[in-house]
Enzyme design. Structure first.
Site, mmCIF file in Angstrom:
data_model
loop_
_atom_site.group_PDB
_atom_site.id
_atom_site.type_symbol
_atom_site.label_atom_id
_atom_site.label_comp_id
_atom_site.label_asym_id
_atom_site.label_seq_id
_atom_site.Cartn_x
_atom_site.Cartn_y
_atom_site.Cartn_z
ATOM 1 N N ASP A 96 0.803 -1.219 0.000
ATOM 2 C CA ASP A 96 0.000 0.000 0.000
ATOM 3 C C ASP A 96 0.840 1.276 0.000
ATOM 4 O O ASP A 96 0.426 2.295 -0.547
ATOM 5 C CB ASP A 96 -1.027 0.013 1.133
ATOM 6 C CG ASP A 96 -0.461 -0.391 2.480
ATOM 7 O OD1 ASP A 96 0.766 -0.566 2.606
ATOM 8 O OD2 ASP A 96 -1.255 -0.539 3.422
ATOM 9 N N ASP A 132 3.963 -0.023 13.036
ATOM 10 C CA ASP A 132 3.089 -1.203 13.122
ATOM 11 C C ASP A 132 3.716 -2.457 13.741
ATOM 12 O O ASP A 132 3.018 -3.228 14.386
ATOM 13 C CB ASP A 132 2.522 -1.599 11.747
ATOM 14 C CG ASP A 132 1.579 -0.555 11.191
ATOM 15 O OD1 ASP A 132 1.060 0.260 11.987
ATOM 16 O OD2 ASP A 132 1.367 -0.535 9.974
#
Ligand SMILES: *[C@@H]1O[C@H](CO)[C@@H](O)[C@H](O)[C@H]1NC(C)=O
Ligand SMILES: *[C@@H]1O[C@H](CO)[C@@H](O)[C@H](O)[C@H]1NC(C)=O
Ligand SMILES: *[C@@H]1O[C@H](CO)[C@@H](O)[C@H](O)[C@H]1NC(C)=O
Ligand SMILES: *[C@@H]1O[C@H](CO)[C@@H](O)[C@H](O)[C@H]1NC(C)=O
Ligand SMILES: *[C@@H]1O[C@H](CO)[C@@H](O)[C@H](O)[C@H]1NC(C)=O
Ligand SMILES: *[C@@H]1O[C@H](CO)[C@@H](O)[C@H](O)[C@H]1NC(C)=O
Ligand SMILES: *[C@@H]1O[C@H](CO)[C@@H](O)[C@H](O)[C@H]1NC(C)=O
Ligand SMILES: *[C@@H]1O[C@H](CO)[C@@H](O)[C@H](O)[C@H]1NC(C)=O
Length: 853
Positions: free
Chosen positions: A59, A465
Site C-alpha cells: 500500500d 506497526d
C-alpha cells in the site's frame, strides 16, 4: 546537474556547492533484512498464462515480482522524492497475452494529504522499467478499501484494452493502446457511492470501483472480450456486466442486496461461474458481516455459498481464489476474524461444502489443520505474548491466490506478511497444510527512527506497526521485535552519550507505558515508571549521563523526568519542537521550533531561546556530535545550521543547501577528520540523499537512479561512528537500507563481533548477549541490483505522511466486553476491560480483553 564518476570523487574531486552543481558518488545499497514483509499485502496476482509469474503490491511501498525460489524482487526502487507517491500501489494487472507487460495504478492518497494526481505505470519487461501516464484524478494506494480488487485488468482477447476503476466518483476508465492514453467509460454510470465515515477527509472519499473481471469463456482472440463483470463499492446494487465488450452495461439481476461491498469477483471459467466475496465494510480493518455468493452465468442464478451463515457470522469475506486446474475447487478467507484467529476455508465442490483451516474442538481447544513456519521472520510471533489464542493465520486477508499452474502452490497476504506453501493439496488428503511466511525480499516497513549506539549492535530501528528491532545482523531477520513492553509503532530511540548502554524508546500501546529504557544497548527493556499510561509517545532524548529523559509527547507536549520521577511539563519549550541531548555534557538538551533554537543547561527543566536559524520557519531535525560537547546541527526548511558553542551561535552551511530533513553523523574517513554527514537535503535545487565529508563545504548525492528512497521528508537516516561509509536509510514503506561507497564495502558487522560461541562482544569489550544462534556475522555486502527506471518525471512537493495506517488513538470511553476488542490501530471503541479481564496486545490492529491471570 553535473554528475562526476565515482572514481573521480574518491580521488577527492568534489564540486563545491557554491558552484551550481552537486557531485554524486556511487553507493551500494541493500535492505537491512527484517524479513516477512512487515506490512499489509493488499494484492497478489498470478499471470494466468505464464507459469511462475506473479506479483504482489504494497500500500505504501511499491510492488514486487515473484522469483522461482519463492523470493521477491522490488520493482519501484527507482521512485525518488519527485514522484514519491508512486510507492502507493492501488491496483496491479499482468497481461495474459503478452506476459512481459504489467500495469500499476499508483498514487498515495485521494484526499489533501497528497496534492498529486495518480498515474498508470506500464512495463513491457515485467516491471524492470516503467513508463508513466498521469491520470486526470488522484489514486489512493493507502486509502480505505485498498485490498479490494483488482480494479485494473487487461482484456485477455485484445490485450491493447486495459480497464481501470477509479476512486472518488471518477468512474470506469479504459485504454485501447496498452495503457498509454485513457478515456472515461461514460456508459458505465455506477461510480460507487460508498465511503467509510464522513468524519474525516481520509474516510469520506468514495472508494469507487472494486474490480474488473473478464469472462474468458466469451469472445475470441483479436477482438474485445464481450462479457465483462465490474464490481462497485456500493451498498446497493454493486455487480454489473457488459455483454458487448463494454459498450453497454447493466446490473447483474438477482444480486443479493444486504448492503455489503463486493471485495473480490473471481471467474471459474470451467463452470462458467463468478464467485464474489462480500463484507459490510470496505477493509482493510473493518467488516463484521458478509457472504460468499456464486453467480451461475448460464442460468443467471445467484446462490449463497457462505461458509458461515448470515445469522451467526462475525466477519465479512475478502480473499477469494479458484484453482484453475481443478474445476470446483476454491478458497475464501474471512476479511477480519480477529478472534480467536483469522479463518479461511476450502471447497472442492463449488462451495457446497467447506473445510476450515482450524476448528473448535470444545472451547478453549482448537484443532489446527496446519503446521506453522516462520523461520524466515521469527519475529512474526512475540514469544512473550500472553494472548490466550495466538494470531497465526493472520488478519486483513484480502489477497489469496492459488497458482494457476500448480495446485499445490498458494499465497495469501495479511497485515504483516505473505503466507503460503507448496503443499496445498494436502488440505484435501490429510487436511493439514503448511502456513509459511514466504515474503523473502519484501521489505515494506515504515521506519520512524534509526539509531547506531556506540559499542552496541549494528542498528536499532523504530518501525511502524511492528515495533522495531535490535539488528544483530543486517542480513538476517531478527528473532524478535522489541517487546516487554511491546509497542505497535515505535516512534523514537536515543542513547545516553556518556553511558551508551543506556537506551530509551517510545512507542504506541493501549496497554503499556509508552516509554521504555534499556541498560544493555537495547537487548532487554523495562517500562519507564516516570510515565503513566496516560503519557503519550513522541520524540525522545536521553541525557548524556542517563539520568534524565526529555519527551516531546504527541499528546502531552514537552515533558522532563529525572531519576524516574514523574514527568513534568517544560513550558519554556514549544510543543512539537525537535529535540536532542548533548552527547557529552550531561546537563544540556537542545530544542528547535519555528526557526528558533533552544538550549537547556539544567537538564531539561528550562529552555532558553539561544539563536534564530536564519529565515527558517520549521526545524526538521537536530543532531549532535557524538564525542564533542556543544557541537550541534539543525536541519530546517531553509537549510543546514551548525553551532560549536551549545547552540548560542550558528553558521548556515553553503548557499546551495536550501532545505534539510533527516540526517546523521558517521565515522570520518580519517581518525582526525570531522564526521561525515549523511542526510536528505535540497542541494543546488535537487532534493535527494547527500553526504558531506567536510562539514558542509562539498556535497555528493549518494541516492541514485535505482535507489531513490521516495519521499525525502518522510525518510530517516542513521550512521555509524565506528565504520567509515556505513549509512542507514529508513524509508516510509520500503523498509530500511544500508549503504556504503561502492568498491569499498566494509563487512556487515560493525561495532560488535559475534564469536562462534554465540556471544556478542562489543567494541568496548563487554559481553552483550549470549545467543542461542550460532551464526557468525561477517558476511560481505553484494550489490542488490534492482531495476532501473524509464518512468516519466513528475514534479511534486513532498510532505510528511502518515505511515501504513491512521492513528490508533482511541477517544472512546466505556468498557469493552469479556473477550471484546480494547485497542488497535484505527480502533475507536472502549479501551477498558471488565473486572477480571486485562486488555492484552494481540497484534497492531487488535488488543483484546482476556481473563487476568
Ligand atoms: C466519468 O464518468 C462517470 C460516469 O458517467 C462520471 O460520473 C464521472 O464524473 C466521469 N469522471 C470524469 C473525471 O470525467
Ligand atoms: C465515524 O468516526 C467517528 C470519529 O472517529 C466515530 O465516532 C464514529 O463512531 C464513526 N462512525 C461509524 C459509523 O463508524
Ligand atoms: C449453471 O446453470 C446451468 C443451467 O441451469 C446448469 O446446466 C449448470 O450445471 C450450472 N452450473 C453449475 C456449475 O452448477
Ligand atoms: C448480517 O446481515 C444480515 C443482513 O442485514 C442480517 O440479517 C444478519 O442478522 C446479520 N448478521 C449478524 C450476525 O448480525
Ligand atoms: C497438522 O500438522 C501440525 C504439524 O505437524 C500439527 O501440529 C497439527 O496438530 C496437525 N493438525 C491436526 C488436526 O492433526
Ligand atoms: C524469545 O526469543 C528471544 C530471541 O530468540 C530469546 O532470547 C528469548 O529467550 C525468547 N523468550 C522466550 C520467553 O521464549
Ligand atoms: C555543560 O554545559 C553548560 C552550559 O553550556 C556549561 O555551563 C557547563 O560548564 C558544561 N559542563 C561541562 C562539564 O562542560
Ligand atoms: C527522480 O526520478 C525522476 C523520474 O525517474 C528523474 O527524472 C530524476 O532525475 C530523479 N531525480 C534524482 C535526483 O535522482
Amino acid at each position: 546537474m553535473k554528475v562526476l564518476s565515482g572514481a573521480a570523487l574518491l580521488a577527492g574531486a568534489f564540486l563545491s556547492c557554491s558552484v551550481d552543481a552537486a557531485a554524486s558518488q556511487a553507493f551500494t545499497w541493500k535492505n537491512v533484512r527484517i524479513g516477512g514483509g512487515g506490512g499489509f499485502i493488499p494484492g497478489i496476482v498470478f499471470n494466468p498464462s505464464r507459469k511462475g509469474l506473479a506479483y504482489a503490491r504494497a500500500d505504501i511501498g511499491g510492488a514486487y515480482r515473484l522469483n522461482s525460489d519463492d523470493s521477491w524482487t522490488p520493482l519501484l526502487d527507482s521512485v525518488n522524492n519527485s514522484n514519491w507517491h508512486n510507492w502507493g500501489v492501488d491496483a496491479l494487472a499482468t497481461d495474459p497475452v503478452d506476459t512481459d507487460r504489467v500495469y500499476l495504478a499508483v498514487g498515495m492518497y485521494t484526499n489533501d494529504w497528497d496534492p498529486n494526481v495518480g498515474s498508470i505505470l506500464r512495463s513491457t519487461d515485467q516491471g524492470a522499467t516503467w513508463a508513466e501516464t498521469k491520470l486526470p484524478f488522484k489514486v489512493g494506494g493507502n486509502m480505505p478499501g485498498r485490498g479490494i480488487g483488482e480494479r485494473l485488468a487487461v482484456d485477455p482477447n485484445s490485450n491493447n484494452i486495459v480497464y481501470f476503476g477509479a476512486r472518488s466518483g471518477h468512474g470506469l476508465w479504459k485504454s485501447t493502446d496498452y495503457g498509454v492514453t485513457w478515456n472515461n467509460v461514460t456508459a458505465f454510470k455506477w461510480t460507487g457511492t460508498y465511503f467509510q465515515n464522513a468524519s474525516s477527509s481520509y474516510t469520506s472519499d468514495p472508494v469507487g470501483i472494486a474490480w474488473i473481471t473478464f469472462d474468458t469463456t466469451t469472445g475470441s482472440s483479436g477482438s474485445a472480450t464481450p462479457r465483462i463483470f465490474v464490481g462497485v463499492v456500493d451498498d446497493g446494487q454493486s455487480v454489473f456486466k457488459s455483454e458487448d465488450g463494454g459498450v453497454t452495461w447493466a446490473w447483474v439481476a438477482g444480486e443479493p442486496q444486504y448492503g455489503f461491498i463486493p471485495h473480490r469477483g473471481v471467474l471459474a471459467p470451467a463452470d462458467k461461474t463468478l464467485y464474489v466475496s462480500y463484507a459490510n465494510g470496505v477493509g482493510p480493518y473493518d467488516g463484521t458481516n458478509g457472504t460468499v455468493h456464486k453467480y451461475n452465468i448460464t442460468s443467471g442464478v445467484w446462490t449463497d455459498i457462505s461458509p458461515t451463515s448470515l445469522a451467526s457470522t462475525y466477519y465479512g469475506y475478502g480473499g477469494l481464489s479458484v484453482d484453475l486446474q481443478r474445476p470446483g475447487t476454491l478458497m475464501v478467507a474471512a476479511l477480519n476474524a480477529w478472534w480467536p484467529d483469522e479463518i479461511m476455508w476450502r471447497s472442492t465442490d463449488h462451495g457446497t461444502t467447506w473445510s476450515p483451516i482450524w476448528a473448535w474442538d470444545g472451547y478453549p481447544n482448537l484443532d489446527f489443520y496446519y503446521s506453522y513456519d516462520i523461520s524466515e521472520a521469527p519475529w512474526l510471533q512475540d514469544n512473550t505474548s500472553t494472548a490466550q489464542f495466538l494470531s497465526r493465520v493472520g488478519w486483513m486477508v484480502e489477497s489469496l491466490s492459488i497458482d494457476p499452474f500448480d495446485s499445490n502452490h498458494w499465497l495469501y497476504g495479511t497485515g504483516a506478511t505473505i503466507y503460503g506453501s507448496h503443499d496445498l493439496l494436502n488440505w484435501d488428503t490429510e487436511h493439514n497444510v503448511t502456513i509459511k511466511s514466504l515474503a523473502y525480499g519484501i521489505e515494506e516497513t515504515a521506519a520512524e527512527a534509526l539509531l547506531v549506539v556506540p559499542g552496541g549492535a549494528p542498528l536499532l530501528s523504530a518501525v511502524g506497526d511492528i515495533g522495531g528491532f535490535l539488528h544483530w545482523d543486517l542480513d538476517t531477520a531478527p528473532a524478535q521485535a522489541f517487546h516487554t513492553p511491546t509497542y505497535g509503532t515505535t516512534h523514537d530511540l536515543d542513547y545516553a552519550g556518556n553511558n551508551p548502554a543506556n537506551v530509551v524508546r517510545t512507542g504506541e500501546s493501549s496497554t503499556a507505558i509508552q516509554i521504555a529504557t534499556s541498560g544493555n544497548y537495547g537487548l532487554t527493556w523495562s517500562p519507564y515508571y516516570g510515565a503513566s499510561l496516560s503519557i503519550g509517545p513522541g520524540k525522545v532524548a536521553y541525557s548524556a549521563n542517563s539520568d534524565s529523559i526529555l519527551l516531546m509527547s504527541d499528546t502531552n507536549g514537552p515533558l522532563i523526568s529525572k531519576y524516574s520521577a514523574t514527568f513534568s511539563a517544560v513550558p519554556t519549550l514549544p510543543s512539537g519542537a525537535a529535540i536532542a541531548s548533548d552527547k557529552r555534557n550531561g546537563t544540556v538538551f537542545y530544542g528547535g521550533s519555528a526557526g528558533s533554537f533552544y538550549t537547556s543547561s539544567d537538564t531539561g527543566v528550562t529552555f532558553t531561546m539561544t539563536a534564530a536559524l536564519g529565515s527558517s520557519t520549521m526545524v526538521n531535525q537536530i543532531r549532535v556530535h557524538p564525542t564533542v560537547a556543544g557541537d550541534v546541527w539543525a536541519s530546517t526548511d531553509t537549510g543546514l545550521f551548525h553551532s560549536t558553542n551549545y547552540g548560542h551561535t550558528f553558521t548556515q552551511i553553503g548557499s546551495g543547501v536550501t532545505a534539510g530533513y533527516s540526517f546523521a553523523l558517521g565515522a570520518a574517513s580519517t581518525s582526525t577528520g570531522y564526521p561525515v554527514i549523511y542526510g536528505f537535503f535540497t542541494v543546488d535545487t535537487v532534493t535527494a540523499l547527500f553526504k558531506t565529508e567536510d562539514a558542509g563545504l562539498n556535497w555528493a548525492m549518494i541516492s541514485d537512479a535505482t535507489h531513490g528512497f521516495a519521499s525525502s521528508s518522510a525518510n530517516v537516516v542513521g550512521a555509524d561512528m565506528a565504520t567509515y561509509g556505513r549509512v542507514f536509510v529508513g524509508t516510509n514503506g520500503r523498509g530500511i537500507f544500508y549503504g556504503a561507497p561502492s568498491g569499498a564495502l566494509p563487512p556487515v558487522t560493525v561495532t560488535g563481533t559475534k564469536t562462534s560461541s554465540s556471544t556478542l562482544v562489543t567494541s568496548s569489550g563487554s559481553t552483550l548477549l549470549t545467543s542461542t544462534s550460532s551464526k557468525v556475522v561477517t558476511t560481505s555486502q553484494t550489490s542488490s541490483g534492482s531495476s532501473s527506471s524509464k518512468a516519466t518525471s513528475t514534479t511534486s512537493t513532498s510532505q510528511k505522511m502518515t505511515a501504513t495506517s491512521t492513528s490508533s488513538s482511541s477517544t472512546a470511553t466505556g468498557t469493552s466486553s469479556a473477550y471484546g476488542q480494547c485497542g488497535g490501530s484505527s480502533y475507536a471503541g472502549p479501551t477498558l476491560c471488565p473486572s477480571g479481564y486485562t486488555c492484552t496486545y494481540s497484534n497492531p490492529y487488535y488488543s483484546q480483553c482476556l481473563q487476568s491471570s
